[in-house]
Design a protein around this motif. Structure first.
Motif, PDB file in Angstrom:
ATOM      1  N   UNK A 167       0.835  -1.206   0.000  1.00  9.30           N
ATOM      2  CA  UNK A 167       0.000   0.000   0.000  1.00  9.30           C
ATOM      3  C   UNK A 167       0.870   1.256   0.000  1.00  9.30           C
ATOM      4  N   UNK A 168       2.015   1.179   0.680  1.00  8.42           N
ATOM      5  CA  UNK A 168       2.925   2.327   0.722  1.00  8.42           C
ATOM      6  C   UNK A 168       3.575   2.562  -0.637  1.00  8.42           C
ATOM      7  N   UNK A 169       3.843   1.492  -1.391  1.00  7.65           N
ATOM      8  CA  UNK A 169       4.387   1.671  -2.743  1.00  7.65           C
ATOM      9  C   UNK A 169       3.351   2.360  -3.633  1.00  7.65           C
ATOM     10  N   UNK A 170       2.087   1.979  -3.476  1.00  8.66           N
ATOM     11  CA  UNK A 170       1.037   2.616  -4.266  1.00  8.66           C
ATOM     12  C   UNK A 170       0.974   4.117  -3.946  1.00  8.66           C
ATOM     13  N   UNK A 171       1.084   4.455  -2.663  1.00  6.83           N
ATOM     14  CA  UNK A 171       1.083   5.871  -2.277  1.00  6.83           C
ATOM     15  C   UNK A 171       2.321   6.574  -2.830  1.00  6.83           C
ATOM     16  N   UNK A 172       3.488   5.938  -2.699  1.00  6.59           N
ATOM     17  CA  UNK A 172       4.730   6.551  -3.185  1.00  6.59           C
ATOM     18  C   UNK A 172       4.683   6.796  -4.689  1.00  6.59           C
ATOM     19  N   UNK A 173       3.999   5.914  -5.414  1.00  7.88           N
ATOM     20  CA  UNK A 173       3.934   6.068  -6.869  1.00  7.88           C
ATOM     21  C   UNK A 173       3.226   7.354  -7.273  1.00  7.88           C
ATOM     22  N   UNK A 174       2.391   7.879  -6.405  1.00  7.76           N
ATOM     23  CA  UNK A 174       1.695   9.132  -6.683  1.00  7.76           C
ATOM     24  C   UNK A 174       2.595  10.347  -6.453  1.00  7.76           C
ATOM     25  N   UNK A 175       3.702  10.141  -5.734  1.00  9.65           N
ATOM     26  CA  UNK A 175       4.572  11.253  -5.356  1.00  9.65           C
ATOM     27  C   UNK A 175       5.929  11.231  -6.050  1.00  9.65           C
ATOM     28  N   UNK A 176       6.280  10.119  -6.716  1.00  9.09           N
ATOM     29  CA  UNK A 176       7.593  10.013  -7.354  1.00  9.09           C
ATOM     30  C   UNK A 176       7.465  10.308  -8.848  1.00  9.09           C
ATOM     31  N   UNK A 177       8.475  10.935  -9.393  1.00  6.14           N
ATOM     32  CA  UNK A 177       8.469  11.222 -10.835  1.00  6.14           C
ATOM     33  C   UNK A 177       8.846   9.961 -11.610  1.00  6.14           C
ATOM     34  N   UNK A 178       8.502   9.951 -12.882  1.00  5.66           N
ATOM     35  CA  UNK A 178       8.905   8.846 -13.764  1.00  5.66           C
ATOM     36  C   UNK A 178      10.427   8.744 -13.732  1.00  5.66           C
ATOM     37  N   UNK A 179      10.944   7.535 -13.562  1.00 10.72           N
ATOM     38  CA  UNK A 179      12.385   7.325 -13.513  1.00 10.72           C
ATOM     39  C   UNK A 179      13.010   7.620 -12.167  1.00 10.72           C
ATOM     40  N   UNK A 208       4.297  -4.364 -10.148  1.00 15.31           N
ATOM     41  CA  UNK A 208       5.229  -4.338 -11.272  1.00 15.31           C
ATOM     42  C   UNK A 208       5.106  -3.115 -12.147  1.00 15.31           C
ATOM     43  N   UNK A 209       3.900  -2.620 -12.341  1.00 18.98           N
ATOM     44  CA  UNK A 209       3.745  -1.410 -13.149  1.00 18.98           C
ATOM     45  C   UNK A 209       4.392  -0.200 -12.485  1.00 18.98           C
ATOM     46  N   UNK A 210       4.608  -0.295 -11.198  1.00 22.40           N
ATOM     47  CA  UNK A 210       5.319   0.783 -10.496  1.00 22.40           C
ATOM     48  C   UNK A 210       6.818   0.499 -10.484  1.00 22.40           C
ATOM     49  N   UNK A 211       7.212  -0.679  -9.973  1.00 23.42           N
ATOM     50  CA  UNK A 211       8.628  -0.957  -9.743  1.00 23.42           C
ATOM     51  C   UNK A 211       9.394  -1.355 -11.000  1.00 23.42           C
ATOM     52  N   UNK A 212       8.720  -1.862 -12.004  1.00 26.30           N
ATOM     53  CA  UNK A 212       9.415  -2.261 -13.232  1.00 26.30           C
ATOM     54  C   UNK A 212       9.294  -1.213 -14.326  1.00 26.30           C
ATOM     55  N   UNK A 213       8.356  -0.283 -14.164  1.00 25.64           N
ATOM     56  CA  UNK A 213       8.113   0.693 -15.222  1.00 25.64           C
ATOM     57  C   UNK A 213       8.348   2.125 -14.736  1.00 25.64           C
ATOM     58  N   UNK A 214       7.709   2.515 -13.628  1.00 26.47           N
ATOM     59  CA  UNK A 214       7.725   3.920 -13.224  1.00 26.47           C
ATOM     60  C   UNK A 214       8.981   4.325 -12.462  1.00 26.47           C
ATOM     61  N   UNK A 215       9.368   3.560 -11.453  1.00 23.17           N
ATOM     62  CA  UNK A 215      10.472   3.965 -10.589  1.00 23.17           C
ATOM     63  C   UNK A 215      11.219   2.734 -10.077  1.00 23.17           C
ATOM     64  N   UNK A 216      12.487   2.902  -9.822  1.00 20.25           N
ATOM     65  CA  UNK A 216      13.245   1.835  -9.182  1.00 20.25           C
ATOM     66  C   UNK A 216      12.821   1.793  -7.724  1.00 20.25           C
ATOM     67  N   UNK A 217      12.917   0.623  -7.115  1.00 21.36           N
ATOM     68  CA  UNK A 217      12.508   0.506  -5.718  1.00 21.36           C
ATOM     69  C   UNK A 217      13.621  -0.141  -4.907  1.00 21.36           C
ATOM     70  N   UNK A 218      13.948   0.507  -3.794  1.00 24.46           N
ATOM     71  CA  UNK A 218      14.918  -0.018  -2.848  1.00 24.46           C
ATOM     72  C   UNK A 218      14.141  -0.441  -1.614  1.00 24.46           C
TER      73      UNK A 218
END
Length: 171
Positions: free
Chosen positions: A39-51, A105-115
């Motif tokens: 759920x936190x990754x979904x929230x972060x995806x709204x705040x992180x830029x592409x790449x 995957x649409x977030x971590x493989x496409x939008x932003x790298x995830x640590x």
């Protein structure tokens, strides 16, 4: 429904001026396993830029998803790749797990790298799923700076599973 959305936005909405290069977010209180911590990754995806880079800090003492063990046989990947797996007969018995693979995957493989910073998920498992790992949030931030440069802008969110970042419209 629309009134409920407005009330929900007032409760959970976190207004931000713009998307950031790096988002550091924890998943508390949804941190028993990655299934809920996402759920936190979904929230972060709204705040992180592409790449950009998301640094997820979560404990996950129960691992990835005890109810969906098939997830451990795959990495997070975009929807079209998950769809191919399902059509080929893989993940046919766990369509919810397949959807989860695609959503993350649409977030971590496409939008932003995830640590991933987690005491409950080993680096081997995290890397198999497609994450970089770090032992501490500071080490994760160092990796993010290596990827994006020292001038990268950062946002930090607490209780990431209970918020919804909303980019303020330009005036």
């Amino acid at each position: 429904f629309r009134q409920g959305c407005k009330v929900s936005l007032q409760i959970y909405g976190v207004r931000i001026p713009t998307k950031s290069d790096i988002v550091v977010i924890d998943s508390y209180p949804c941190d028993t396993d990655f299934w809920v911590a996402a759920k936190a990754i979904f929230a972060a995806s709204l705040a992180v830029r592409e790449g950009g880079v998301i640094i997820l800090v979560t404990t996950c003492p129960e691992g990835i998803a005890p109810e969906h063990p098939e997830i451990l046989n795959h990495c997070f990947m975009p929807f079209v790749d998950v769809e191919c797996l399902v059509n080929q007969g893989h993940l046919r018995n766990d369509r919810i797990g397949a959807a989860f693979l695609a959503l993350v995957g649409n977030i971590t493989a496409v939008k932003a790298k995830c640590i991933l910073v987690s005491t409950g998920i080993t680096p081997n498992v995290a890397e198999k799923l497609g994450f970089m790992t770090a032992e501490t949030p500071q080490a994760g931030l160092s990796k993010a700076y290596e990827l994006l440069g020292k001038d990268a802008k950062i946002m930090v969110f607490r209780h990431g599973s209970e918020i919804m970042p909303v980019v303020e419209p330009e005036t």
